[in-house]
Design a protein around this motif. Structure first.
Motif, short mmCIF file in Angstrom:
data_model
loop_
_atom_site.label_atom_id
_atom_site.label_comp_id
_atom_site.label_asym_id
_atom_site.label_seq_id
_atom_site.Cartn_x
_atom_site.Cartn_y
_atom_site.Cartn_z
N SER A 4 0.84 -1.21 0.00
CA SER A 4 0.00 0.00 0.00
C SER A 4 0.87 1.25 0.00
N PRO A 5 0.60 2.20 -0.90
CA PRO A 5 1.43 3.41 -0.98
C PRO A 5 1.09 4.46 0.07
N TYR A 6 0.16 4.15 0.95
CA TYR A 6 -0.28 5.12 1.95
C TYR A 6 0.39 4.84 3.30
N PRO A 7 0.54 5.87 4.15
CA PRO A 7 1.15 5.66 5.46
C PRO A 7 0.42 4.60 6.26
N LYS A 8 1.18 3.77 6.93
CA LYS A 8 0.61 2.67 7.72
C LYS A 8 0.12 3.20 9.07
N THR A 9 -0.83 2.46 9.65
CA THR A 9 -1.38 2.86 10.95
C THR A 9 -1.33 1.74 11.98
N LYS A 10 -1.13 0.49 11.53
CA LYS A 10 -1.16 -0.66 12.43
C LYS A 10 0.20 -1.34 12.48
N LYS A 11 0.51 -1.91 13.62
CA LYS A 11 1.81 -2.54 13.84
C LYS A 11 2.07 -3.65 12.83
N GLU A 12 1.04 -4.45 12.52
CA GLU A 12 1.22 -5.57 11.61
C GLU A 12 1.46 -5.12 10.17
N GLU A 13 1.23 -3.85 9.88
CA GLU A 13 1.46 -3.33 8.54
C GLU A 13 2.91 -2.89 8.33
N LEU A 14 3.65 -2.73 9.42
CA LEU A 14 5.05 -2.31 9.31
C LEU A 14 5.92 -3.49 8.89
N PHE A 15 7.01 -3.18 8.21
CA PHE A 15 7.97 -4.21 7.81
C PHE A 15 9.36 -3.80 8.28
N ASP A 16 9.98 -4.66 9.08
CA ASP A 16 11.36 -4.46 9.55
C ASP A 16 11.58 -3.13 10.26
N ARG A 17 10.63 -2.71 11.08
CA ARG A 17 10.84 -1.51 11.89
C ARG A 17 10.58 -1.80 13.36
N GLU A 18 10.70 -3.07 13.75
CA GLU A 18 10.42 -3.44 15.14
C GLU A 18 11.37 -2.74 16.11
N ARG A 19 12.64 -2.68 15.74
CA ARG A 19 13.64 -2.06 16.63
C ARG A 19 13.33 -0.59 16.85
N GLU A 20 13.04 0.14 15.75
CA GLU A 20 12.76 1.57 15.86
C GLU A 20 11.45 1.82 16.61
N LEU A 21 10.44 0.97 16.37
CA LEU A 21 9.17 1.11 17.08
C LEU A 21 9.38 0.92 18.58
N LYS A 22 10.13 -0.10 18.96
CA LYS A 22 10.40 -0.35 20.37
C LYS A 22 11.17 0.81 20.99
N GLU A 23 12.15 1.34 20.25
CA GLU A 23 12.95 2.46 20.77
C GLU A 23 12.08 3.69 21.01
N LEU A 24 11.17 3.98 20.07
CA LEU A 24 10.28 5.13 20.23
C LEU A 24 9.35 4.93 21.43
N GLU A 25 8.74 3.77 21.52
CA GLU A 25 7.81 3.50 22.62
C GLU A 25 8.51 3.60 23.97
N GLU A 26 9.70 3.03 24.07
CA GLU A 26 10.42 3.05 25.34
C GLU A 26 10.85 4.46 25.71
N ALA A 27 11.20 5.28 24.70
CA ALA A 27 11.60 6.66 24.98
C ALA A 27 10.43 7.45 25.55
N VAL A 28 9.23 7.23 25.01
CA VAL A 28 8.04 7.92 25.51
C VAL A 28 7.73 7.45 26.93
N LYS A 29 7.72 6.14 27.14
CA LYS A 29 7.40 5.59 28.46
C LYS A 29 8.41 6.04 29.52
N ARG A 30 9.65 6.28 29.07
CA ARG A 30 10.70 6.74 29.98
C ARG A 30 10.49 8.20 30.39
N GLY A 31 9.63 8.89 29.67
CA GLY A 31 9.38 10.29 29.99
C GLY A 31 10.24 11.27 29.23
N GLU A 32 10.85 10.82 28.11
CA GLU A 32 11.62 11.75 27.29
C GLU A 32 10.70 12.87 26.81
#
Length: 360
Positions: A4-32
């Motif tokens: 799909s050429p449109y921006p993704k909205t669901k985790k299962e639609e992403l490909f090979d971005r698990e590391r970056e997704l986890k890093e973003l989520e952990e940064a937010v939860k850490r209170g950055e």
């Protein structure tokens, strides 16, 4: 659909971005309080941002600053305030929970599920302070500015100063800024300028890279399998070589083949056609400002990589230009991320755009 050429909205639609997704989520939860999501165009920053906001349980507001600037020709405090409120309007739980805090903001009217700016007394800082108070109750509030480099057009509204105040004082807010023009975004934020408001402020950076050749091939194979569309290994290998790990171009290649039943060469030509159209849109103002930009890009696309060689090519085509003005034009292209400087040489990092610029 993976292609799909449109921006993704669901985790299962992403490909090979698990590391970056986890890093973003952990940064937010850490209170950055300030997170930068960086990378070239068409690497999937907007998709990763969308998925992050949907995966986290904290209330969030997203503003596409480039779209806002294009629509209103401004990003002053009234426009950005309007877009922040618009991002909350209609979301029943968010408005009801934040209502008590938002009602105290000068110039903001709260009516059922609608939030509006009603007077010139509106203060975007007061709005952020109210959201910070709400964040104390909700755990945190995320404010995302997609293509945040356009905040530099705030005029009298100094968003770098507002961000500095917020990161210093509003502990329940997390700002996520994305930028495909990384040089312009960092030039706007000025973390290294002692006289700038954000000087020395900590920011957590998440940078997206292009896919490796192996990952690009896997992306295409998985997408074609998903669509039950047969392609040869040679075609996948050739597409990977031509598109060089840029997910947006890989997805467009797959999408046009699957939906329009195009052959390999036809699909690659369609990617080039789309790229040409995007370039005309994205760079129209730059080219109108100075025709020299077009010639510089063509010179680099043709293989001229040294400062002197590029300048000589430009002089041959359009006449004399002094060193200072030429350097400024080249620097602007680097800041816009159309050109990259590596070990004293200039290159165009996107292979598709390189082919397009060769024909300019």
């Amino acid at each position: 659909m993976l292609f799909s050429p449109y921006p993704k909205t669901k985790k299962e639609e992403l490909f090979d971005r698990e590391r970056e997704l986890k890093e973003l989520e952990e940064a937010v939860k850490r209170g950055e309080r300030l997170i930068l999501l960086l990378g070239l165009r068409r690497l999937g920053k907007s998709s990763l941002l969308n998925v992050t906001l949907n995966e986290l349980t904290y209330p969030s507001i997203k503003v596409d600053v480039r779209k806002t600037y294009s629509e209103f020709s401004s990003v002053n405090r009234y426009v950005i305030g309007k877009m922040l409120l618009s991002g909350m309007s209609g979301r029943k739980k968010l408005v009801e929970e934040a209502k008590l805090f938002l009602e105290r903001v000068r110039g903001v009217s709260v009516s059922r599920l609608r939030l509006e700016i009603t007077s010139k007394d509106f203060s975007i800082t007061e709005l952020l302070e109210a959201l910070n108070e709400y964040g104390e109750k909700s755990g945190r509030v995320i404010i995302a500015f997609d293509e945040a480099q356009y905040l530099r057009f705030g005029g009298a509204t100094r968003y770098d100063g507002i961000l500095a105040y917020a990161t210093d004082n509003l502990e329940n807010l997390t700002f996520i800024l994305t930028g495909s023009e990384v040089g312009l975004l960092l030039d706007f934020l000025k973390f290294d300028d002692p006289e700038a408001p954000l000087f020395g402020r900590y920011h957590h950076d998440v940078t997206l890279d292009r896919f490796s050749p192996e990952m690009s091939a896997e992306f295409l194979r998985k997408g074609f399998d998903e669509a039950n569309f047969n392609v040869s290994g040679r075609e996948i290998e050739d597409a990977v070589g031509e598109l060089d790990g840029i997910p947006g171009w890989l997805a467009l290649y797959g999408y046009t083949r699957v939906t329009r039943k195009l052959g390999h060469e036809e699909a690659l030509n369609e990617v080039l056609r789309e790229a040409k159209s995007l370039i005309q849109t994205e760079l129209s103002k730059l080219f109108a400002y100075s025709p020299r930009y077009r010639v510089i890009l063509r010179a680099i696309a043709l293989g001229y990589s040294r400062w002197k060689d590029i300048k000589d090519y430009l002089t041959l085509k359009l006449g004399y230009i002094n060193d200072s003005n030429f350097s400024k034009l080249l620097e602007n292209l680097v800041k816009s991320d159309y050109v990259e400087k590596r070990e004293g040489r200039y290159i165009i990092p996107d292979p598709v755009l390189k082919r397009v610029f060769r024909e300019l």
